[in-house]
Design a protein around this motif. Structure first.
Motif, PDB file in Angstrom:
ATOM      1  N   LEU A  49     -22.688  16.481-100.503  1.00 55.70           N
ATOM      2  CA  LEU A  49     -22.929  17.807-101.073  1.00 55.70           C
ATOM      3  C   LEU A  49     -22.572  18.889-100.069  1.00 55.70           C
ATOM      4  O   LEU A  49     -21.938  19.891-100.427  1.00 55.70           O
ATOM      5  N   SER A  50     -22.944  18.683 -98.834  1.00 58.79           N
ATOM      6  CA  SER A  50     -22.638  19.658 -97.793  1.00 58.79           C
ATOM      7  C   SER A  50     -21.136  19.903 -97.676  1.00 58.79           C
ATOM      8  O   SER A  50     -20.688  21.058 -97.567  1.00 58.79           O
ATOM      9  N   GLN A  51     -20.354  18.840 -97.721  1.00 64.37           N
ATOM     10  CA  GLN A  51     -18.893  18.974 -97.642  1.00 64.37           C
ATOM     11  C   GLN A  51     -18.358  19.793 -98.812  1.00 64.37           C
ATOM     12  O   GLN A  51     -17.509  20.674 -98.636  1.00 64.37           O
ATOM     13  N   GLN A  52     -18.847  19.501-100.008  1.00 65.48           N
ATOM     14  CA  GLN A  52     -18.338  20.197-101.193  1.00 65.48           C
ATOM     15  C   GLN A  52     -18.798  21.652-101.218  1.00 65.48           C
ATOM     16  O   GLN A  52     -18.048  22.544-101.622  1.00 65.48           O
ATOM     17  N   LEU A  53     -20.016  21.909-100.777  1.00 63.92           N
ATOM     18  CA  LEU A  53     -20.481  23.293-100.684  1.00 63.92           C
ATOM     19  C   LEU A  53     -19.657  24.075 -99.666  1.00 63.92           C
ATOM     20  O   LEU A  53     -19.349  25.255 -99.886  1.00 63.92           O
ATOM     21  N   ALA A  54     -19.273  23.434 -98.584  1.00 67.34           N
ATOM     22  CA  ALA A  54     -18.451  24.097 -97.568  1.00 67.34           C
ATOM     23  C   ALA A  54     -17.097  24.491 -98.146  1.00 67.34           C
ATOM     24  O   ALA A  54     -16.596  25.590 -97.874  1.00 67.34           O
ATOM     25  N   VAL A  55     -16.504  23.629 -98.954  1.00 72.44           N
ATOM     26  CA  VAL A  55     -15.222  23.950 -99.587  1.00 72.44           C
ATOM     27  C   VAL A  55     -15.383  25.168-100.495  1.00 72.44           C
ATOM     28  O   VAL A  55     -14.572  26.101-100.460  1.00 72.44           O
ATOM     29  N   LEU A  56     -16.431  25.163-101.308  1.00 67.87           N
ATOM     30  CA  LEU A  56     -16.669  26.291-102.224  1.00 67.87           C
ATOM     31  C   LEU A  56     -16.968  27.579-101.455  1.00 67.87           C
ATOM     32  O   LEU A  56     -16.517  28.654-101.845  1.00 67.87           O
ATOM     33  N   ARG A  57     -17.707  27.468-100.371  1.00 66.49           N
ATOM     34  CA  ARG A  57     -18.040  28.645 -99.558  1.00 66.49           C
ATOM     35  C   ARG A  57     -16.786  29.213 -98.893  1.00 66.49           C
ATOM     36  O   ARG A  57     -16.564  30.425 -98.908  1.00 66.49           O
ATOM     37  N   ARG A  58     -15.965  28.327 -98.291  1.00 69.10           N
ATOM     38  CA  ARG A  58     -14.727  28.794 -97.633  1.00 69.10           C
ATOM     39  C   ARG A  58     -13.779  29.468 -98.620  1.00 69.10           C
ATOM     40  O   ARG A  58     -13.076  30.403 -98.275  1.00 69.10           O
ATOM     41  N   SER A  59     -13.780  28.995 -99.857  1.00 68.37           N
ATOM     42  CA  SER A  59     -12.885  29.573-100.857  1.00 68.37           C
ATOM     43  C   SER A  59     -13.406  30.907-101.384  1.00 68.37           C
ATOM     44  O   SER A  59     -12.686  31.636-102.052  1.00 68.37           O
ATOM     45  N   GLY A  60     -14.679  31.200-101.108  1.00 65.77           N
ATOM     46  CA  GLY A  60     -15.254  32.460-101.571  1.00 65.77           C
ATOM     47  C   GLY A  60     -15.829  32.398-102.967  1.00 65.77           C
ATOM     48  O   GLY A  60     -16.210  33.423-103.523  1.00 65.77           O
ATOM     49  N   ILE A  61     -15.935  31.212-103.533  1.00 69.22           N
ATOM     50  CA  ILE A  61     -16.457  31.071-104.898  1.00 69.22           C
ATOM     51  C   ILE A  61     -17.980  31.126-104.918  1.00 69.22           C
ATOM     52  O   ILE A  61     -18.574  31.574-105.884  1.00 69.22           O
ATOM     53  N   VAL A  62     -18.604  30.632-103.849  1.00 66.71           N
ATOM     54  CA  VAL A  62     -20.057  30.717-103.735  1.00 66.71           C
ATOM     55  C   VAL A  62     -20.412  31.409-102.421  1.00 66.71           C
ATOM     56  O   VAL A  62     -19.602  31.463-101.494  1.00 66.71           O
ATOM     57  N   THR A  63     -21.615  31.919-102.377  1.00 66.49           N
ATOM     58  CA  THR A  63     -22.137  32.493-101.142  1.00 66.49           C
ATOM     59  C   THR A  63     -23.433  31.772-100.802  1.00 66.49           C
ATOM     60  O   THR A  63     -24.101  31.218-101.684  1.00 66.49           O
ATOM     61  N   ALA A  64     -23.758  31.778 -99.530  1.00 62.56           N
ATOM     62  CA  ALA A  64     -24.986  31.133 -99.064  1.00 62.56           C
ATOM     63  C   ALA A  64     -25.801  32.134 -98.270  1.00 62.56           C
ATOM     64  O   ALA A  64     -25.249  32.906 -97.485  1.00 62.56           O
ATOM     65  N   THR A  65     -27.108  32.107 -98.504  1.00 61.32           N
ATOM     66  CA  THR A  65     -28.019  32.935 -97.718  1.00 61.32           C
ATOM     67  C   THR A  65     -29.151  32.043 -97.231  1.00 61.32           C
ATOM     68  O   THR A  65     -29.528  31.078 -97.905  1.00 61.32           O
ATOM     69  N   ARG A  66     -29.658  32.368 -96.086  1.00 68.08           N
ATOM     70  CA  ARG A  66     -30.763  31.596 -95.508  1.00 68.08           C
ATOM     71  C   ARG A  66     -32.054  32.349 -95.765  1.00 68.08           C
ATOM     72  O   ARG A  66     -32.164  33.542 -95.517  1.00 68.08           O
ATOM     73  N   GLU A  67     -33.018  31.610 -96.303  1.00 72.55           N
ATOM     74  CA  GLU A  67     -34.365  32.148 -96.519  1.00 72.55           C
ATOM     75  C   GLU A  67     -35.314  31.251 -95.741  1.00 72.55           C
ATOM     76  O   GLU A  67     -35.743  30.215 -96.239  1.00 72.55           O
ATOM     77  N   GLY A  68     -35.577  31.617 -94.500  1.00 69.63           N
ATOM     78  CA  GLY A  68     -36.362  30.753 -93.611  1.00 69.63           C
ATOM     79  C   GLY A  68     -35.520  29.539 -93.254  1.00 69.63           C
ATOM     80  O   GLY A  68     -34.409  29.669 -92.762  1.00 69.63           O
ATOM     81  N   SER A  69     -36.038  28.363 -93.560  1.00 74.04           N
ATOM     82  CA  SER A  69     -35.281  27.139 -93.284  1.00 74.04           C
ATOM     83  C   SER A  69     -34.490  26.671 -94.497  1.00 74.04           C
ATOM     84  O   SER A  69     -33.828  25.638 -94.448  1.00 74.04           O
ATOM     85  N   THR A  70     -34.550  27.435 -95.580  1.00 73.79           N
ATOM     86  CA  THR A  70     -33.891  27.057 -96.832  1.00 73.79           C
ATOM     87  C   THR A  70     -32.580  27.825 -96.993  1.00 73.79           C
ATOM     88  O   THR A  70     -32.538  29.035 -96.795  1.00 73.79           O
ATOM     89  N   VAL A  71     -31.522  27.096 -97.368  1.00 71.10           N
ATOM     90  CA  VAL A  71     -30.243  27.734 -97.680  1.00 71.10           C
ATOM     91  C   VAL A  71     -30.108  27.784 -99.193  1.00 71.10           C
ATOM     92  O   VAL A  71     -30.272  26.772 -99.883  1.00 71.10           O
ATOM     93  N   VAL A  72     -29.847  28.977 -99.696  1.00 67.09           N
ATOM     94  CA  VAL A  72     -29.729  29.205-101.139  1.00 67.09           C
ATOM     95  C   VAL A  72     -28.285  29.583-101.449  1.00 67.09           C
ATOM     96  O   VAL A  72     -27.706  30.453-100.795  1.00 67.09           O
ATOM     97  N   TYR A  73     -27.725  28.922-102.459  1.00 66.19           N
ATOM     98  CA  TYR A  73     -26.351  29.191-102.891  1.00 66.19           C
ATOM     99  C   TYR A  73     -26.362  29.922-104.212  1.00 66.19           C
ATOM    100  O   TYR A  73     -27.262  29.739-105.038  1.00 66.19           O
ATOM    101  N   GLU A  74     -25.338  30.762-104.383  1.00 63.35           N
ATOM    102  CA  GLU A  74     -25.142  31.421-105.670  1.00 63.35           C
ATOM    103  C   GLU A  74     -23.660  31.686-105.884  1.00 63.35           C
ATOM    104  O   GLU A  74     -22.868  31.668-104.937  1.00 63.35           O
ATOM    105  N   LEU A  75     -23.300  31.909-107.142  1.00 60.79           N
ATOM    106  CA  LEU A  75     -21.914  32.235-107.458  1.00 60.79           C
ATOM    107  C   LEU A  75     -21.570  33.586-106.852  1.00 60.79           C
ATOM    108  O   LEU A  75     -22.382  34.508-106.884  1.00 60.79           O
ATOM    109  N   ALA A  76     -20.371  33.696-106.318  1.00 66.93           N
ATOM    110  CA  ALA A  76     -19.945  34.944-105.695  1.00 66.93           C
ATOM    111  C   ALA A  76     -19.691  36.035-106.722  1.00 66.93           C
ATOM    112  O   ALA A  76     -19.826  37.217-106.421  1.00 66.93           O
TER     113      ALA A  76
END
Length: 113
Positions: A49-76
């Protein structure tokens, strides 16, 4: 020399061409999700999952934000959700057409007997 638009589109669709990435995008249509919820819903190894999320993040399709120790993803953007809905409509139409053909073939088989 700039990349032709058709080539850029092909690369974009290739980037989408992984089942885990598509599932992530489907899930994120409902709103932002922490990685732990994505893992539960998709049932893949965390590293996969981490690998696939990284691909989506690098492409700009999703964004990630850190909330404490939790990383939250959303559509860009909402355009990604629109694309996923359009893909579902297209597939539905394609499968409906195939189902109609299957019914016709079965009816023709019965008639031929």
């Amino acid at each position: 020399m700039p990349v032709p638009l058709y080539q850029a589109k092909a690369e974009f669709f290739r980037m989408l061409g992984h089942p885990v990435r598509i599932r992530v995008l489907e899930l994120l249509q409902g709103g932002p999700m922490p990685v732990r919820d994505l893992l539960t819903a998709i049932e893949v190894e965390p590293s996969a999952l981490s690998q696939q999320l990284a691909v989506l993040r690098r492409s700009g399709i999703v964004t990630a934000t850190r909330e404490g120790s939790t990383v939250v993803y959303e559509l860009a953007s909402g355009d990604v959700a629109d694309l996923m809905r359009a893909a579902r409509r297209i597939l539905t139409e394609m499968l409906t057409g195939q189902n109609e053909l299957l019914v016709e073939l079965r009816e023709a088989e019965v008639t031929a007997r």
